[in-house]
Design an enzyme around this catalytic site. Structure first.
Site, PDB file in Angstrom:
ATOM      1  N   THR A 555      17.455 -27.276   2.967  1.00  0.00           N
ATOM      2  CA  THR A 555      17.783 -25.857   3.132  1.00  0.00           C
ATOM      3  C   THR A 555      16.491 -25.059   3.157  1.00  0.00           C
ATOM      4  O   THR A 555      15.395 -25.610   2.978  1.00  0.00           O
ATOM      5  CB  THR A 555      18.654 -25.346   1.969  1.00  0.00           C
ATOM      6  OG1 THR A 555      17.835 -25.197   0.792  1.00  0.00           O
ATOM      7  CG2 THR A 555      19.796 -26.298   1.665  1.00  0.00           C
ATOM      8  N   GLY A 664      16.516 -25.096  18.041  1.00  0.00           N
ATOM      9  CA  GLY A 664      16.341 -25.471  16.645  1.00  0.00           C
ATOM     10  C   GLY A 664      14.910 -25.467  16.161  1.00  0.00           C
ATOM     11  O   GLY A 664      14.602 -26.080  15.137  1.00  0.00           O
ATOM     12  N   GLU A 667      13.526 -20.979  12.150  1.00  0.00           N
ATOM     13  CA  GLU A 667      14.445 -20.886  11.031  1.00  0.00           C
ATOM     14  C   GLU A 667      15.674 -20.087  11.478  1.00  0.00           C
ATOM     15  O   GLU A 667      15.626 -19.376  12.481  1.00  0.00           O
ATOM     16  CB  GLU A 667      13.767 -20.166   9.847  1.00  0.00           C
ATOM     17  CG  GLU A 667      12.541 -20.862   9.301  1.00  0.00           C
ATOM     18  CD  GLU A 667      12.872 -22.113   8.503  1.00  0.00           C
ATOM     19  OE1 GLU A 667      14.067 -22.345   8.201  1.00  0.00           O
ATOM     20  OE2 GLU A 667      11.936 -22.876   8.191  1.00  0.00           O
ATOM     21  N   LYS A 682       2.680 -22.683   4.636  1.00  0.00           N
ATOM     22  CA  LYS A 682       2.178 -24.021   4.983  1.00  0.00           C
ATOM     23  C   LYS A 682       0.698 -24.172   4.674  1.00  0.00           C
ATOM     24  O   LYS A 682       0.276 -25.186   4.098  1.00  0.00           O
ATOM     25  CB  LYS A 682       2.444 -24.293   6.462  1.00  0.00           C
ATOM     26  CG  LYS A 682       3.915 -24.466   6.811  1.00  0.00           C
ATOM     27  CD  LYS A 682       4.124 -24.635   8.304  1.00  0.00           C
ATOM     28  CE  LYS A 682       5.587 -24.820   8.654  1.00  0.00           C
ATOM     29  NZ  LYS A 682       5.822 -24.953  10.104  1.00  0.00           N
TER      30      LYS A 682
END
Length: 815
Positions: A555, A664, A667, A682
C-alpha cells in the site's frame, strides 16, 4: 503367541468394533492371541464426570449414567443377533445398576475416595470387554473372556497402582498354561490388590495391561492398535508434515512417549523391554499401513533425530539464592518435599554454580508445590539466604529425541538457533549425558511454531515454509500473488522454500486461512472475508503465531506503515514497497531497523527505490564492505521519466499524466509523483542507507508545478489544473528544446546537501538517453571516484515492483 491391544477409538462404537473383530479373525488364523481392550471412546471421561458430580451432590450424575447405559446397550444391540440379546442386555443393565449404586453412595456421603474412584472407572473396561467377547463368540466359539483382575495384582496405591510382578507373572503363566483357547479377550487398565480390591494402572493403562501379559508369556510380539499409523516424527495434529516412524528403539520410544506421544503409554515398554519383545503400533482403520516397530534392532546411522515431542501445561519452579552454594543436601530436601506431596518432577536443570535449581511440573501441581517448598525452606528464606520459590506457569517442554544424537556435533546449537530465529524464548534447557534427549522449556503459546520450525529443520529436507500476511491487493498486489502462484513449485523444488499466503486484505475486506489461501481463486475468498481492520489484522497474525511469518505491505498508506513496529516486535518480518516508514522521522527509521535486529525479524524495502532494481541492496553491500558514498545523482521516478519522455508538441502534459496513471506508473494520487515528494522520499532513503542522518525537510524540493496545482485536494481538481496551466508546461518543454536538452526529474546528494527538481539534461550526460520508465542511479564513492557505479533499468510498473517485493520475500527464505 501375540498380544493385541485395541484402544478406545478402535472400540468407540459397533462399526469400529466390527473392524477390530475382522483384524482379530485374520490374526487368529496364524497365532494364538490375547486381545486386550480399552473402554469405549469417552466412557472413562463420562465415568469421571459422573463420579465428580455425585461427590458434589449434583443429581445430574444420573443423566451421565443414562448416557453410558445407552451407549453400551446400543453397541450390544448392533453387534449381537436379536435372538441372543435378552440375557446379555440384562447382564449389562446389572453392571450399570451396580455402577449407579456406587455413585448413589458418593452422592449421599458427598465424597469420592481414590479406592471408590478406581472401582467406578473400572466399569468402562468391564463393559467393553464383555460386549466385545460376546460379539466375537458369534464368529468363533473358540474365544473366551477373562477378567484381568484375576491375573494382575497390585499394591493399594489407588489411581496408579504398582504391579506386583512376581505374583502377577505367576498367575498369568498358570492361567495360559491351562487355557489353550485361540483367543482370550481381557479388559485393560484394571487390576486388583492382593486383598481383592479393584485397582487401576493409570490413564492409558490398557497398553500397560497388554505389556504385562506379553512380558509374562514371552510373547512373540505386542501389537498396539490405535487410530494413527504408528508413532510420528511430531504430533500430526500440530505438525501437518509429520511422518510415521517405521523403526524405533525401545529407548527412543520411551523418550517420545514420556514427552507426549499419545499412542503409547510410557510404562508400557518396561515389561517387554526386559524380554526383548517387539512392539508394533498399528492403525485399526488402516491395517495395511506399515506402522511403527519398536525393538532393539540396530539403528540406521543416517537417522539422527527420530522425533520431536512435547508436554503441555508445565510450570517451572525456581529455587535460588546464595544459601544453596556449596551446601550439601539442598537438592535432596527439595525433592523430598515434592515426593511427600506426591508431585511428579518432569524436568530438572541446575547450573554448576549451584546458585539455583529449576524443576518442571504440571500446572495443576504448581500451587501446592510452591507452598510446600516455601514451608520447607522457611528459615533460609527468612534469613535471605534463599529466595521464595518462583513459579512460571503455562509453559511447555519441547524434546528432541534420537539414539544417534550423541554421535553428531552441533545438534543443540542447530535446535536453539532454529528456535531463536523465530523468537521462541527458551526458559530452561536439560540434556543428559546419554544425549538421547535435548529438552527445552518454552512459552505454551509458542509450541505450534516451535514444533513446526524444528520439524521443518530436521525432517523436511530443509524446506522452509514462509507464511505471508499481505495487505494491499491492487495492481502491484495482484501481480505479486500471480508471481507467487506461478513460481510456487519452482521455489519448493529448487530453493526449498514453501510460500503460503495466510492472509489477504484490501481497504474493505480481509481474509485469513491458517492452512494457506488457494491462489487460484483468492478474489472470491477475499470477498467472503470480514471487514478490514489493521488492528484486527495485527491481532490475528499475532494469535496464529506461525513460524517464518512475513507482513507484506503493498500500500501507500501511512497508517499501515505505522504498524510495522508491532509486527517486528512479534518477530514477524516486514517486506514493503511503502516508502512512508523509511522516509519518516529519522528516529522512527532507526527504531524500525533496531527492532528488526532485536527481534530477529528482517525489515526489507528494496522496492522503496527503483521498484525491482537492486539499488538499496547494492548500497548495503557497499557500506558493509567498507566503502563510503560521497555523492548520488539519480532519476528515481519511473513515472516522471515516462511522463517527460512522452511529453512533446503532439501530446499535452495533461494527457501524458493521465496515460501514466492508466499504465500503473503513478501512485493513485498522481500529485505524489509530480510534486516531487515521492522522489524526495527515495533519495532520503538512499542517503540514510548510505550512513547519513537526514530528514525529509532538509531536502530542497524545487517543484515545477504551479502553486494552484499543488494546492488541489483531489484528482479531479488536479487534472483540471493541469489543463488550465497547459501553457506553463509547454513553456518548460520549449525551453528544453531551445537548450538542445531533455527534461529529467533529478535527485542529488553531495556534501551533506540534497535536492530534487526538474533539470535540463544535455546530450553528453548519462541521463540524456534514459528512455521510457527507466531509473538510473550514479554512486560516487571511495572506490568509484572517476567513473561512478551505475544502476539502470525499469523503475516503475506493477510487474517489476511485484518482482522486487517477491525478491525480498525470497531473501528472507534464504536466510
Amino acid at each position: 503367541m501375540k498380544v493385541l491391544k485395541f484402544g478406545g477409538t478402535s472400540v468407540a462404537n459397533a462399526q469400529n468394533i466390527k473392524l477390530v473383530l475382522e483384524i482379530v479373525n485374520q490374526k487368529a488364523k496364524q497365532d494364538q492371541l490375547v486381545v486386550v481392550v480399552s473402554a469405549l471412546s469417552k466412557v472413562t471421561d463420562l465415568l469421571q464426570s459422573a463420579a465428580a458430580k455425585a461427590a458434589a451432590n449434583d443429581e445430574s450424575f444420573r443423566e451421565v449414567v443414562a448416557e453410558i447405559e445407552k451407549k453400551h446397550l446400543d453397541t450390544l444391540k448392533e453387534l449381537i443377533p436379536v435372538s441372543e440379546q435378552s440375557s446379555l442386555l440384562s447382564h449389562v443393565k446389572r453392571i450399570i445398576n451396580h455402577l449407579e449404586t456406587l455413585l448413589d453412595g458418593c452422592f449421599l456421603l458427598g465424597e469420592l475416595s481414590p479406592r471408590t474412584a478406581d472401582t467406578i472407572l473400572s466399569f468402562g473396561e468391564l463393559l467393553s470387554s464383555f460386549i466385545i467377547a460376546q460379539a466375537y463368540q458369534q464368529v468363533d466359539k473358540d474365544a473366551v473372556y477373562k477378567d484381568s483382575r484375576e491375573l494382575i495384582k497390585t499394591d493399594n496405591n489407588f489411581g496408579k497402582a504398582a504391579v506386583n510382578f512376581e505374583v502377577s507373572n505367576k498367575l498369568i503363566q498358570e492361567y495360559f498354561a491351562s487355557n489353550k483357547s485361540r483367543i482370550n479377550i481381557l479388559p485393560g487398565f484394571i487390576a486388583q490388590t492382593l486383598d481383592g480390591i479393584t485397582s487401576t494402572l493409570g490413564r492409558g493403562g490398557s497398553d500397560y495391561t497388554a505389556a504385562i501379559i506379553a512380558g509374562a508369556l514371552d510373547a512373540e510380539q505386542l501389537e498396539i492398535w490405535t487410530d494413527v499409523n504408528g508413532m510420528f516424527t511430531a504430533n500430526p495434529k500440530i505438525v501437518k508434515q509429520a511422518q510415521p516412524i517405521a523403526n524405533i528403539s525401545y529407548q527412543e520410544a520411551m523418550e517420545l512417549s514420556h514427552f507426549g506421544a499419545k499412542v503409547l503409554y510410557p510404562p508400557t515398554i518396561q515389561p517387554v523391554l526386559r524380554k526383548n519383545i517387539p512392539i508394533l503400533i498399528k492403525n485399526t482403520f488402516e491395517p495395511e499401513a506399515v506402522g511403527t516397530l519398536i525393538s532393539d534392532a540396530v539403528l540406521s546411522k543416517d537417522t539422527v533425530v527420530k522425533g520431536i515431542s512435547h508436554i503441555d501445561h508445565i510450570s517451572l519452579l525456581t529455587l535460588e539464592g546464595p544459601g544453596m552454594i556449596g551446601v550439601a543436601g539442598s537438592s535432596r530436601r527439595l525433592f523430598e518435599v515434592l515426593s511427600q506431596e506426591k508431585i511428579n518432577v518432569i524436568f530438572i536443570t541446575q547450573a554448576s554454580s549451584e546458585h539455583s535449581i529449576c524443576i518442571g511440573i504440571l500446572n495443576s501441581d504448581a500451587d501446592n508445590a510452591e507452598a510446600a517448598i516455601n514451608r520447607a525452606f522457611e528459615i533460609e528464606i527468612s534469613q535471605n539466604k534463599i529466595d521464595p520459590c518462583y513459579v512460571e506457569k503455562d509453559l511447555c517442554i519441547i524434546a528432541l529425541v534420537g539414539e544417534n544424537m550423541k554421535n553428531h556435533q552441533g545438534l543443540s546449537g542447530r535446535m536453539f538457533s532454529t528456535l531463536g530465529k523465530n523468537n521462541v524464548n527458551i526458559r530452561a534447557i536439560a540434556q543428559g549425558a546419554s544425549e538421547r534427549n535435548i529438552s527445552t522449556v518454552i512459552n505454551e503459546r509458542d509450541v505450534k511454531k516451535a514444533l513446526n520450525t524444528l520439524h521443518e529443520n530436521f525432517f523436511e529436507e530443509n524446506t522452509k515454509q514462509l507464511n505471508l500476511f499481505v495487505m494491499g491487493v491492487g495492481n502491484v498486489g495482484e501481480k505479486f500473488i500471480e508471481q507467487i502462484h506461478s513460481q510456487k513449485k519452482f521455489l519448493k523444488d529448487n530453493l526449498k522454500i514453501n510460500v503460503r499466503v495466510i492472509a489477504l486484505s484490501n481497504s474493505r475486506k480481509m481474509y485469513f486461512d491458517e492452512d494457506g489461501i488457494s491462489l487460484k481463486d483468492w478474489h472470491s475468498a477475499l470477498d467472503k472475508g470480514e471487514p478490514a481492520s489493521i488492528e484486527e489484522f495485527i491481532q490475528k497474525a499475532k494469535e496464529l503465531n506461525l513460524r517464518n511469518s512475513i507482513f507484506v505491505d503493498i500500500t501507500a498508506n501511512a497508517t499501515v506503515s505505522e504498524a510495522y513496529e508491532k509486527f517486528l516486535k512479534e518477530s514477524i518480518a516486514v517486506v514493503t514497497c511503502n516508502k512512508i516508514a523509511c522516509s519518516s522521522a529519522y528516529d522512527n527509521y532507526k527504531k524500525l531497523k533496531s527492532l528488526s535486529r532485536q527481534y530477529n525479524a528482517p525489515f526489507l524495502f528494496e522496492t522503496n527505490v527503483g521498484a525491482g532494481l537492486p539499488i538499496i541492496d547494492t548500497v548495503k553491500n557497499l557500506i558493509a564492505s567498507g566503502d563510503k558514498v560521497h555523492k548520488i545523482q539519480a532519476v528515481l521516478s519511473g513515472s516522471l521519466n515516462f511522463i517527460f519522455n512522452n511529453f512533446d508538441e503532439n501530446n499535452s502534459f495533461h494527457d501524458v499524466v493521465k496515460e501514466a496513471g492508466v499504465q500503473g506508473f503513478t501512485e493513485p494520487d498522481p500529485k505524489i509523483d509530480l510534486s516531487g515528494i515521492d522522489v524526495a522520499r527515495k533519495i532520503l532513503i538512499l542517503i540514510r542507507e548510505s550512513g547519513y542522518e537526514m530528514d525529509i525537510d532538509a531536502i530542497a524540493n524545487e517543484s515545477f508545478l504551479p502553486a494552484e496545482c499543488l494546492a488541489t485536494t483531489n484528482n479531479e481538481d488536479f487534472f483540471a489544473s493541469l489543463i488550465k496551466h497547459a501553457a506553463h508546461f509547454e513553456g518548460i518543454y520549449n525551453e528544453a528544446l531551445a537548450k538542445d536538452s531533455r527534461l529529467k526529474y533529478v535527485a542529488q546528494f553531495e556534501n551533506g546537501k540534497a535536492s530534487v527538481g526538474l533539470q535540463f539534461i544535455p546530450k553528453d550526460h548519462p541521463f540524456y538517453n534514459l528512455e521510457g520508465k527507466d531509473n538510473i542511479v550514479l554512486f560516487y564513492t571511495d572506490r568509484y571516484v572517476d567513473q561512478p557505479l551505475l544502476i539502470k533499468g525499469a523503475g516503475a510498473g506493477a510487474a517489476v515492483t511485484a518482482s522486487g517485493i517477491f525478491a525480498d520475500v525470497i531473501r528472507i527464505g534464504n536466510v
